[in-house]
Design a protein around this motif. Structure first.
Motif, PDB file in Angstrom:
ATOM      1  N   ASP A 151     -20.656  36.286 -14.991  1.00  0.00           N
ATOM      2  CA  ASP A 151     -20.715  35.932 -16.414  1.00  0.00           C
ATOM      3  C   ASP A 151     -21.152  37.167 -17.204  1.00  0.00           C
ATOM      4  O   ASP A 151     -22.279  37.648 -17.055  1.00  0.00           O
ATOM      5  CB  ASP A 151     -21.713  34.785 -16.607  1.00  0.00           C
ATOM      6  CG  ASP A 151     -21.724  34.279 -18.051  1.00  0.00           C
ATOM      7  OD1 ASP A 151     -21.486  35.075 -18.969  1.00  0.00           O
ATOM      8  OD2 ASP A 151     -21.999  33.079 -18.246  1.00  0.00           O
ATOM      9  N   THR A 152     -20.273  37.689 -18.041  1.00  0.00           N
ATOM     10  CA  THR A 152     -20.582  38.908 -18.793  1.00  0.00           C
ATOM     11  C   THR A 152     -21.797  38.721 -19.693  1.00  0.00           C
ATOM     12  O   THR A 152     -22.665  39.603 -19.772  1.00  0.00           O
ATOM     13  CB  THR A 152     -19.376  39.327 -19.645  1.00  0.00           C
ATOM     14  OG1 THR A 152     -18.255  39.561 -18.784  1.00  0.00           O
ATOM     15  CG2 THR A 152     -19.677  40.595 -20.426  1.00  0.00           C
ATOM     16  N   ASP A 153     -21.879  37.599 -20.363  1.00  0.00           N
ATOM     17  CA  ASP A 153     -23.008  37.360 -21.263  1.00  0.00           C
ATOM     18  C   ASP A 153     -24.329  37.342 -20.493  1.00  0.00           C
ATOM     19  O   ASP A 153     -25.338  37.889 -20.953  1.00  0.00           O
ATOM     20  CB  ASP A 153     -22.825  36.040 -22.008  1.00  0.00           C
ATOM     21  CG  ASP A 153     -21.715  36.120 -23.043  1.00  0.00           C
ATOM     22  OD1 ASP A 153     -21.398  37.240 -23.485  1.00  0.00           O
ATOM     23  OD2 ASP A 153     -21.162  35.058 -23.407  1.00  0.00           O
ATOM     24  N   ARG A 154     -24.309  36.696 -19.337  1.00  0.00           N
ATOM     25  CA  ARG A 154     -25.531  36.641 -18.523  1.00  0.00           C
ATOM     26  C   ARG A 154     -25.927  38.046 -18.077  1.00  0.00           C
ATOM     27  O   ARG A 154     -27.109  38.409 -18.094  1.00  0.00           O
ATOM     28  CB  ARG A 154     -25.298  35.753 -17.302  1.00  0.00           C
ATOM     29  CG  ARG A 154     -26.497  35.647 -16.366  1.00  0.00           C
ATOM     30  CD  ARG A 154     -26.274  34.588 -15.294  1.00  0.00           C
ATOM     31  NE  ARG A 154     -27.378  34.531 -14.346  1.00  0.00           N
ATOM     32  CZ  ARG A 154     -27.438  35.207 -13.203  1.00  0.00           C
ATOM     33  NH1 ARG A 154     -26.416  36.009 -12.864  1.00  0.00           N
ATOM     34  NH2 ARG A 154     -28.468  35.106 -12.409  1.00  0.00           N
ATOM     35  N   GLY A 155     -24.958  38.856 -17.689  1.00  0.00           N
ATOM     36  CA  GLY A 155     -25.247  40.224 -17.283  1.00  0.00           C
ATOM     37  C   GLY A 155     -25.803  41.058 -18.421  1.00  0.00           C
ATOM     38  O   GLY A 155     -26.751  41.832 -18.241  1.00  0.00           O
ATOM     39  N   MET A 156     -25.239  40.902 -19.608  1.00  0.00           N
ATOM     40  CA  MET A 156     -25.729  41.644 -20.763  1.00  0.00           C
ATOM     41  C   MET A 156     -27.167  41.244 -21.094  1.00  0.00           C
ATOM     42  O   MET A 156     -28.006  42.091 -21.422  1.00  0.00           O
ATOM     43  CB  MET A 156     -24.821  41.401 -21.967  1.00  0.00           C
ATOM     44  CG  MET A 156     -23.409  41.956 -21.840  1.00  0.00           C
ATOM     45  SD  MET A 156     -23.336  43.766 -21.733  1.00  0.00           S
ATOM     46  CE  MET A 156     -23.905  44.231 -23.364  1.00  0.00           C
ATOM     47  N   ARG A 157     -27.455  39.942 -20.999  1.00  0.00           N
ATOM     48  CA  ARG A 157     -28.819  39.484 -21.285  1.00  0.00           C
ATOM     49  C   ARG A 157     -29.809  40.044 -20.276  1.00  0.00           C
ATOM     50  O   ARG A 157     -30.899  40.485 -20.641  1.00  0.00           O
ATOM     51  CB  ARG A 157     -28.870  37.950 -21.287  1.00  0.00           C
ATOM     52  CG  ARG A 157     -28.255  37.305 -22.527  1.00  0.00           C
ATOM     53  CD  ARG A 157     -28.672  35.841 -22.623  1.00  0.00           C
ATOM     54  NE  ARG A 157     -28.198  35.071 -21.474  1.00  0.00           N
ATOM     55  CZ  ARG A 157     -27.028  34.454 -21.422  1.00  0.00           C
ATOM     56  NH1 ARG A 157     -26.187  34.526 -22.451  1.00  0.00           N
ATOM     57  NH2 ARG A 157     -26.678  33.757 -20.358  1.00  0.00           N
ATOM     58  N   ALA A 158     -29.434  40.026 -18.995  1.00  0.00           N
ATOM     59  CA  ALA A 158     -30.330  40.553 -17.963  1.00  0.00           C
ATOM     60  C   ALA A 158     -30.601  42.041 -18.177  1.00  0.00           C
ATOM     61  O   ALA A 158     -31.738  42.508 -18.041  1.00  0.00           O
ATOM     62  CB  ALA A 158     -29.724  40.321 -16.579  1.00  0.00           C
ATOM     63  N   ASN A 159     -29.569  42.778 -18.525  1.00  0.00           N
ATOM     64  CA  ASN A 159     -29.732  44.207 -18.779  1.00  0.00           C
ATOM     65  C   ASN A 159     -30.637  44.450 -19.985  1.00  0.00           C
ATOM     66  O   ASN A 159     -31.500  45.336 -19.970  1.00  0.00           O
ATOM     67  CB  ASN A 159     -28.366  44.853 -19.008  1.00  0.00           C
ATOM     68  CG  ASN A 159     -28.446  46.353 -19.105  1.00  0.00           C
ATOM     69  OD1 ASN A 159     -28.838  47.027 -18.161  1.00  0.00           O
ATOM     70  ND2 ASN A 159     -28.068  46.899 -20.254  1.00  0.00           N
TER      71      ASN A 159
END
Length: 333
Positions: A151-159
């Motif tokens: 999930d791109t959004d989840r990855g962006m949030r984690a970063n």
């Protein structure tokens, strides 16, 4: 900072700027650019003192970064023609990755020549140790999740969370240093301790125990202050420097360069007819990271300058053990 930290920071910044548009390539570019300034260690130097004082020079200059950013943007767009329309974001990625690298280095005690060639003064914040897992781990975890998340959004949030946590830790370190500086100033005034200059720097791998160096006319004090042991004052050990030890420095080359680069925090000792200058900012007594042999003594002619060379650092496991015990049990030794 260490290479792993700079790679993690570069990857996280790169992914934050362009990860949504170009995916993992953004983190890869961030990692490569996060390493780029430190490649100056592979450049030839005249001697060990030159290598020591020229590191974090032109390659860490904000002016040089501003000058080369357009060239690197042109290269990135040539290598990735499908991203040519993202010119502004490429500018942001490259400039921010390089700038955060050199600014983070300036928070350490080593020093960074941020304004070369206008000035070769090494800016040194002495806020964070050169290796600090609590700063690095959030970056590694955040960018790691971002790289492998479906999930791109989840990855962006984690970063983003990783970047925010690392920034908050750096802010905590600044607050801890401010508090330590205040305690030390009050102690020196209360004890009427003479001093010319004072350095506070975090202990190895943490921001809870701070090392203090106080220079005066006859030597220096080395001490420690803990934020968690309940003791309101630092503890100091006295180290004497006699005029006879310092006198040979006046005629030696490279000494002015070392004085300036170490901000005056250095000591001199004779060992096996060799004159050794130690940078007091990094390490502990008898285990300083940077020690340079500058001259040898001849019975007839006295001290003679030699091509300076760096001595091997002898690390003491006992010192790290003491640090760990103090962190755990507030033990004073």
């Amino acid at each position: 900072m260490d290479s792993i930290t700079q790679i993690a920071l570069g990857s996280a910044v790169g992914h934050a700027v362009l990860g949504r548009q170009i995916g993992r390539r953004a983190a890869l570019w961030g990692a490569l650019l996060g390493t780029l300034p430190d490649l100056d260690v592979f450049l030839p130097a005249a001697n060990d003192v030159a290598a020591f004082t020229e590191h974090r020079g032109f390659s860490h200059s904000l002016l040089v970064i501003a000058a080369i950013t357009p060239l690197l943007v042109w290269l990135a767009r040539r290598l990735h023609p499908d991203t040519a329309h993202l010119r502004g974001r490429w500018y942001a990625l490259i400039f921010l990755v390089l700038t955060t690298h050199v600014l983070l280095d300036a928070f350490t005690v080593y020093g960074t020549q941020l304004f070369w060639p206008l000035s070769d003064y090494p800016v040194s914040g002495s806020v964070i140790f050169i290796i600090d897992p609590l700063y690095t781990l959030p970056l590694l975890i955040g960018v790691g999740i971002a790289l492998f998340a479906r999930d791109t959004d989840r990855g962006m949030r984690a970063n983003t969370v990783g970047l925010v946590l690392s920034c908050l830790y750096l802010a905590w370190a600044c607050g801890a240093k401010w508090h330590t500086d205040t305690v030390v100033r009050e102690y020196l005034a209360r004890e009427n301790m003479p001093h010319e200059r004072v350095l506070t720097t975090p202990g190895a791998f943490n921001t809870l125990i701070w090392r203090i160096v106080v220079m005066d006319d006859d030597g220096y004090y080395e001490g420690f202050y803990s934020l968690i042991d309940g003791h309101p004052a630092p503890t100091f050990t006295r180290h004497v420097q006699t005029p006879e030890q310092l006198e040979p420095l006046h005629a030696l080359p490279h000494v002015d360069r070392l004085r300036r680069f170490t901000h005056g925090f250095y000591s001199v000792r004779e060992q096996d007819n060799t004159l050794i200058l130690s940078d007091l900012r990094m390490g502990m007594r008898d285990s300083y990271v940077f020690r340079f042999a500058l001259a040898t003594q001849d019975q007839d002619t006295g001290w003679q300058a030699i091509t300076p060379y760096q001595l091997e650092t002898r690390y003491s496991s006992g010192q790290l053990g003491w640090l760990w015990r103090r962190l755990r049990s507030a033990e004073l030794e």
